[in-house]
Design a protein around this motif. Structure first.
Motif, PDB file in Angstrom:
ATOM      1  N   SER A  66       0.830  -1.208   0.000  1.00  0.00           N
ATOM      2  CA  SER A  66       0.000   0.000   0.000  1.00  0.00           C
ATOM      3  C   SER A  66       0.861   1.254   0.000  1.00  0.00           C
ATOM      4  O   SER A  66       0.534   2.238  -0.685  1.00  0.00           O
ATOM      5  CB  SER A  66      -0.923  -0.018   1.220  1.00  0.00           C
ATOM      6  N   LEU A  67       1.954   1.228   0.739  1.00  0.00           N
ATOM      7  CA  LEU A  67       2.870   2.373   0.711  1.00  0.00           C
ATOM      8  C   LEU A  67       3.490   2.547  -0.674  1.00  0.00           C
ATOM      9  O   LEU A  67       3.671   3.673  -1.153  1.00  0.00           O
ATOM     10  CB  LEU A  67       3.965   2.188   1.757  1.00  0.00           C
ATOM     11  N   GLY A  68       3.817   1.431  -1.335  1.00  0.00           N
ATOM     12  CA  GLY A  68       4.399   1.522  -2.669  1.00  0.00           C
ATOM     13  C   GLY A  68       3.415   2.064  -3.699  1.00  0.00           C
ATOM     14  O   GLY A  68       3.797   2.864  -4.567  1.00  0.00           O
ATOM     15  N   VAL A  69       2.144   1.679  -3.619  1.00  0.00           N
ATOM     16  CA  VAL A  69       1.143   2.198  -4.551  1.00  0.00           C
ATOM     17  C   VAL A  69       0.933   3.692  -4.319  1.00  0.00           C
ATOM     18  O   VAL A  69       0.772   4.472  -5.272  1.00  0.00           O
ATOM     19  CB  VAL A  69      -0.179   1.419  -4.399  1.00  0.00           C
ATOM     20  N   MET A  70       0.917   4.103  -3.066  1.00  0.00           N
ATOM     21  CA  MET A  70       0.797   5.532  -2.764  1.00  0.00           C
ATOM     22  C   MET A  70       1.964   6.319  -3.378  1.00  0.00           C
ATOM     23  O   MET A  70       1.771   7.396  -3.961  1.00  0.00           O
ATOM     24  CB  MET A  70       0.764   5.737  -1.253  1.00  0.00           C
ATOM     25  N   HIS A  71       3.169   5.771  -3.269  1.00  0.00           N
ATOM     26  CA  HIS A  71       4.350   6.446  -3.820  1.00  0.00           C
ATOM     27  C   HIS A  71       4.274   6.557  -5.338  1.00  0.00           C
ATOM     28  O   HIS A  71       4.526   7.638  -5.908  1.00  0.00           O
ATOM     29  CB  HIS A  71       5.600   5.675  -3.395  1.00  0.00           C
ATOM     30  N   LEU A  72       3.906   5.465  -6.025  1.00  0.00           N
ATOM     31  CA  LEU A  72       3.815   5.500  -7.487  1.00  0.00           C
ATOM     32  C   LEU A  72       2.677   6.409  -7.950  1.00  0.00           C
ATOM     33  O   LEU A  72       2.782   7.046  -9.007  1.00  0.00           O
ATOM     34  CB  LEU A  72       3.623   4.091  -8.032  1.00  0.00           C
ATOM     35  N   ALA A  73       1.587   6.478  -7.179  1.00  0.00           N
ATOM     36  CA  ALA A  73       0.492   7.386  -7.541  1.00  0.00           C
ATOM     37  C   ALA A  73       0.945   8.838  -7.474  1.00  0.00           C
ATOM     38  O   ALA A  73       0.595   9.655  -8.341  1.00  0.00           O
ATOM     39  CB  ALA A  73      -0.701   7.154  -6.623  1.00  0.00           C
ATOM     40  N   GLY A  74       1.750   9.167  -6.467  1.00  0.00           N
ATOM     41  CA  GLY A  74       2.294  10.533  -6.389  1.00  0.00           C
ATOM     42  C   GLY A  74       3.231  10.843  -7.540  1.00  0.00           C
ATOM     43  O   GLY A  74       3.202  11.951  -8.096  1.00  0.00           O
ATOM     44  N   ARG A  75       4.045   9.864  -7.939  1.00  0.00           N
ATOM     45  CA  ARG A  75       4.944  10.078  -9.073  1.00  0.00           C
ATOM     46  C   ARG A  75       4.156  10.256 -10.370  1.00  0.00           C
ATOM     47  O   ARG A  75       4.521  11.094 -11.216  1.00  0.00           O
ATOM     48  CB  ARG A  75       5.899   8.894  -9.213  1.00  0.00           C
ATOM     49  N   MET A  98      -3.244   9.983  -4.003  1.00  0.00           N
ATOM     50  CA  MET A  98      -2.311   9.220  -3.170  1.00  0.00           C
ATOM     51  C   MET A  98      -3.041   8.521  -2.021  1.00  0.00           C
ATOM     52  O   MET A  98      -2.683   7.399  -1.637  1.00  0.00           O
ATOM     53  CB  MET A  98      -1.228  10.145  -2.627  1.00  0.00           C
ATOM     54  N   ALA A  99      -4.068   9.166  -1.463  1.00  0.00           N
ATOM     55  CA  ALA A  99      -4.854   8.528  -0.406  1.00  0.00           C
ATOM     56  C   ALA A  99      -5.591   7.298  -0.939  1.00  0.00           C
ATOM     57  O   ALA A  99      -5.707   6.280  -0.236  1.00  0.00           O
ATOM     58  CB  ALA A  99      -5.837   9.530   0.192  1.00  0.00           C
ATOM     59  N   ALA A 100      -6.075   7.369  -2.169  1.00  0.00           N
ATOM     60  CA  ALA A 100      -6.717   6.202  -2.770  1.00  0.00           C
ATOM     61  C   ALA A 100      -5.724   5.059  -2.957  1.00  0.00           C
ATOM     62  O   ALA A 100      -6.060   3.881  -2.732  1.00  0.00           O
ATOM     63  CB  ALA A 100      -7.349   6.575  -4.115  1.00  0.00           C
ATOM     64  N   GLY A 101      -4.486   5.388  -3.341  1.00  0.00           N
ATOM     65  CA  GLY A 101      -3.458   4.351  -3.444  1.00  0.00           C
ATOM     66  C   GLY A 101      -3.084   3.760  -2.101  1.00  0.00           C
ATOM     67  O   GLY A 101      -2.793   2.568  -1.997  1.00  0.00           O
ATOM     68  N   LEU A 102      -3.107   4.584  -1.070  1.00  0.00           N
ATOM     69  CA  LEU A 102      -2.771   4.102   0.267  1.00  0.00           C
ATOM     70  C   LEU A 102      -3.855   3.186   0.828  1.00  0.00           C
ATOM     71  O   LEU A 102      -3.548   2.214   1.535  1.00  0.00           O
ATOM     72  CB  LEU A 102      -2.549   5.292   1.200  1.00  0.00           C
ATOM     73  N   LEU A 103      -5.113   3.457   0.518  1.00  0.00           N
ATOM     74  CA  LEU A 103      -6.231   2.744   1.129  1.00  0.00           C
ATOM     75  C   LEU A 103      -6.876   1.712   0.206  1.00  0.00           C
ATOM     76  O   LEU A 103      -7.900   1.142   0.567  1.00  0.00           O
ATOM     77  CB  LEU A 103      -7.306   3.751   1.571  1.00  0.00           C
ATOM     78  N   HIS A 104      -6.311   1.471  -0.952  1.00  0.00           N
ATOM     79  CA  HIS A 104      -7.006   0.625  -1.933  1.00  0.00           C
ATOM     80  C   HIS A 104      -7.100  -0.826  -1.487  1.00  0.00           C
ATOM     81  O   HIS A 104      -8.014  -1.548  -1.914  1.00  0.00           O
ATOM     82  CB  HIS A 104      -6.299   0.722  -3.294  1.00  0.00           C
ATOM     83  N   ASP A 105      -6.196  -1.322  -0.635  1.00  0.00           N
ATOM     84  CA  ASP A 105      -6.202  -2.718  -0.195  1.00  0.00           C
ATOM     85  C   ASP A 105      -6.537  -2.860   1.282  1.00  0.00           C
ATOM     86  O   ASP A 105      -6.300  -3.925   1.864  1.00  0.00           O
ATOM     87  CB  ASP A 105      -4.838  -3.370  -0.464  1.00  0.00           C
ATOM     88  N   ILE A 106      -7.094  -1.828   1.896  1.00  0.00           N
ATOM     89  CA  ILE A 106      -7.342  -1.881   3.330  1.00  0.00           C
ATOM     90  C   ILE A 106      -8.484  -2.834   3.672  1.00  0.00           C
ATOM     91  O   ILE A 106      -8.669  -3.219   4.832  1.00  0.00           O
ATOM     92  CB  ILE A 106      -7.651  -0.459   3.869  1.00  0.00           C
ATOM     93  N   GLY A 107      -9.248  -3.269   2.681  1.00  0.00           N
ATOM     94  CA  GLY A 107     -10.349  -4.196   2.913  1.00  0.00           C
ATOM     95  C   GLY A 107     -10.030  -5.645   2.635  1.00  0.00           C
ATOM     96  O   GLY A 107     -10.938  -6.483   2.648  1.00  0.00           O
ATOM     97  N   HIS A 108      -8.761  -5.987   2.405  1.00  0.00           N
ATOM     98  CA  HIS A 108      -8.401  -7.377   2.130  1.00  0.00           C
ATOM     99  C   HIS A 108      -8.596  -8.244   3.364  1.00  0.00           C
ATOM    100  O   HIS A 108      -8.379  -7.806   4.498  1.00  0.00           O
ATOM    101  CB  HIS A 108      -6.952  -7.471   1.659  1.00  0.00           C
TER     102      HIS A 108
END
Length: 609
Positions: A66-75, A98-108
């Motif tokens: 989730s941290l990596g997706v947030m980082h790539l979304a910002g880039r 970036m918040a959507a990238g951070l939270l996209h897998d929080i429901g797994h």
């Protein structure tokens, strides 16, 4: 208290060292979500579920992903802001993406996709949970976090003069699960001028998004399956949005406009990314042993679903926040006779006494379409068809587990490049042409179907009890015979490749040049290298020494004295330096069995008999 905490926050951002992307910059306000029990729960969810049983290095979690997706979304947002200043991407829009990238897998749920694709479908207490996905639970978990943590990201709601209401929380949720917010999506597409805003986190158009980029990088690194960091880096550095006014071609279809596009020179790099996805799905995600472990975990969780309230926790996000991979450890600690079967399954996983794969079949898409057209069936095989072929054996319907999987490049049977917008700049005309590159290489067939169907039949038997005459041994044999009869049906002959059994007859070898007879009897002989005395040639003798003669005849070569012959080893000279060593080195090679010679009778003491 919240305002006091905001004033105490230092102005500089926070940095986290990531094993894939290096140092990741995290805005300070994002720490209010990261440092919550709901998000820290992702540290106890393995990214690849039960893959660690086969690949010990696959222990990375959803937290770092989730941290990596947030980082790539910002880039990606920074790149689009540089390439397309007319989009007017401000810092708040970047934070929301970036918040959507951070939270996209929080429901797994526990053990990755096995929970929502297998457990929720087979549980029997809450029918409304069937068909739910982890994106649906992510949307519900965001609502829970906003309410329980007092809106940590300060989501706002704005109403325009036309009466439209724009909610930042709703916008973030629509980026994570576009299917559930199809009506709201149209509103935000009009606001942000195109579909490009929904092609960053979860791209339904082509499947190329930052979520896929991060998990392919992270999984391939953990599994040592290859490195695609270079193609992904080129994609991030060359992406841009092509608006309708920038296309400059009258025959350009309207659906190609206002989307994220790439230069046509990147077609091979993007194809490599989708090819990596296919390889990981075929070799790792649908691995035979990994799927056997997942089915055993699934059976154990279904047995104790009511006692541990696994399904019930999905109805309440406060309880769902405590549901992690540790559910397997909870099953081990259960005491009582009614939990014995579930405990034994977990114990068998630890001892690697797994379910047995009795049959496997991979069907190309073209053959599957022909078979589907003739049979009008959706699935390759059902349990009823297997029971028909078993013919009243010991195997019951509960012993059978059928796996159906589709292995593709992310766009079903289509070429993944067909759904991506490519462009080429025309420097002389000063315009941009949208084009379709097709396949990146001429070595790939043009009409290839980028999909194949995988079929496996498992048996719920103990692999260690395959002793001859045992019940499990008979079940495995009966299932294999039944699947062989199923494959010999007239309707299935076109999709099942013929099984070639190795012949037990002796193999025929080429003619031996010395005897002009075919060599049929071959044995593996161990003998020592010829010594110095055996290699000496008597005075006036011609031909090959005894040791070399055996070697040359065994390999079908003639001796040096014959015409056309080539010695395998130079003739030893009288010099001590050129002579072979006395050390006897044993090695194995193939040579014909010499003919047996009649033995001479021994002396009787007086004379010959």
């Amino acid at each position: 208290q919240m305002s006091a905490q905001l004033s105490e926050d230092p102005p500089h951002p926070c940095f986290i060292q990531d094993p894939v992307h290096g140092f990741i910059e995290i805005p300070r306000k994002f720490l209010r979500i990261i440092d919550t029990p709901q998000f820290k729960r992702l540290q106890n969810l393995k990214q690849l579920g039960a893959t660690y049983v086969v690949y010990p290095g696959a222990t990375h979690t959803r937290f770092e992903h989730s941290l990596g997706v947030m980082h790539l979304a910002g880039r990606a947002m920074d790149q689009l802001r540089r390439k397309n200043p007319e989009l007017k991407i401000d810092s708040r829009l970047k934070e929301l993406v970036m918040a959507a990238g951070l939270l996209h897998d929080i429901g797994h749920g526990p053990f990755s996709h096995m929970f929502d694709s297998e457990f929720l479908k087979n549980q029997k207490y809450y029918p409304e949970l069937k068909g739910k996905s982890h994106e649906d639970f992510s949307v519900a978990m965001i609502n829970h976090i906003v309410k329980a943590e007092n809106n940590p990201l300060e989501f706002e709601t704005v109403e325009t003069e036309e009466g439209e209401v724009f909610s930042e929380k709703e916008f973030v949720q629509s980026l994570i699960n576009p299917k559930a917010f199809s009506e709201e999506r149209k509103k935000y597409e009009r606001k942000y001028n195109g579909k490009w805003i929904y092609q960053i986190i979860s791209n339904e158009e082509s499947g190329l998004d930052v979520d896929k980029m991060d998990y392919l990088l992270r999984d391939a690194r953990a599994l040592r399956m290859g490195d695609i960091s270079m193609p992904i880096e080129r994609v991030l550095l060359n992406m841009e949005v092509k608006l309708t006014k920038d296309l400059g071609e009258s025959d350009t279809p309207e659906q190609k406009a206002n989307q994220i596009a790439f230069p046509v020179k990147l077609c091979n790099d993007i194809y490599m990314i989708f090819n990596m996805r296919y390889n990981l799905h075929k070799n790792v995600y649908t691995h035979k042993t990994i799927k056997a472990v997942e089915y055993m975990m699934l059976d154990a969780m279904l047995m104790v679903d009511k006692e541990l309230e696994i399904s019930k926790s999905c109805m309440n996000m406060a309880k769902y926040a405590h549901l992690t991979d540790s559910v397997i450890n909870q099953i081990e600690r259960l005491r009582g006779a009614k939990y014995e079967k579930a405990r034994k399954l977990i114990c068998r996983i630890q001892r690697r006494q797994l379910y047995v794969s009795a049959y496997q079949l991979i069907v190309p898409q073209k053959l599957y379409e022909i078979w589907n057209k003739n049979t009008k069936k959706k699935e390759l095989i059902t349990k009823e068809e297997i029971m028909e072929e078993l013919r009243n054996s010991l195997v019951t319907e509960e012993d059978i587990v059928i796996q159906h999987a589709k292995l593709n490049y992310g766009s079903k049977e289509k070429n993944p490049l067909d759904s991506i917008v490519f462009f080429r700049h025309n420097k002389w005309k000063g315009s941009t042409q949208v084009m379709q590159p097709g396949l990146p290489s001429h070595m790939i067939q043009e009409n290839i179907k980028h999909q194949e169907h995988l079929l496996r039949v498992y048996l719920r038997v103990d692999k260690s009890n395959k002793t001859k005459g045992g019940v499990d041994y008979k079940k495995i044999g009966a299932t294999e015979d039944a699947m062989r009869r199923w494959s010999e049906r007239e309707e299935n002959k076109k999709i099942v490749k013929p099984i070639v059994f190795e012949s037990m007859e002796p193999k025929r070898f080429p003619l031996n040049r010395t005897t002009s007879q075919p060599t049929t009897k071959i044995e593996r002989r161990v003998f020592s290298t010829p010594t110095r005395n055996s290699l000496r040639r008597p005075s006036g003798a011609t031909g090959t020494p005894v040791g070399h003669k055996m070697i040359s005849q065994s390999l079908g070569c003639s001796s040096p004295g014959q015409s056309g012959g080539t010695p395998l080893r130079p003739t030893p000279s009288s010099s001590r330096r050129d002579r072979p060593r006395k050390r006897r080195t044993k090695f194995a090679m193939l040579s014909p069995i010499p003919e047996e010679k009649p033995q001479k009778r021994k002396r009787n003491g007086i004379g010959n008999a």
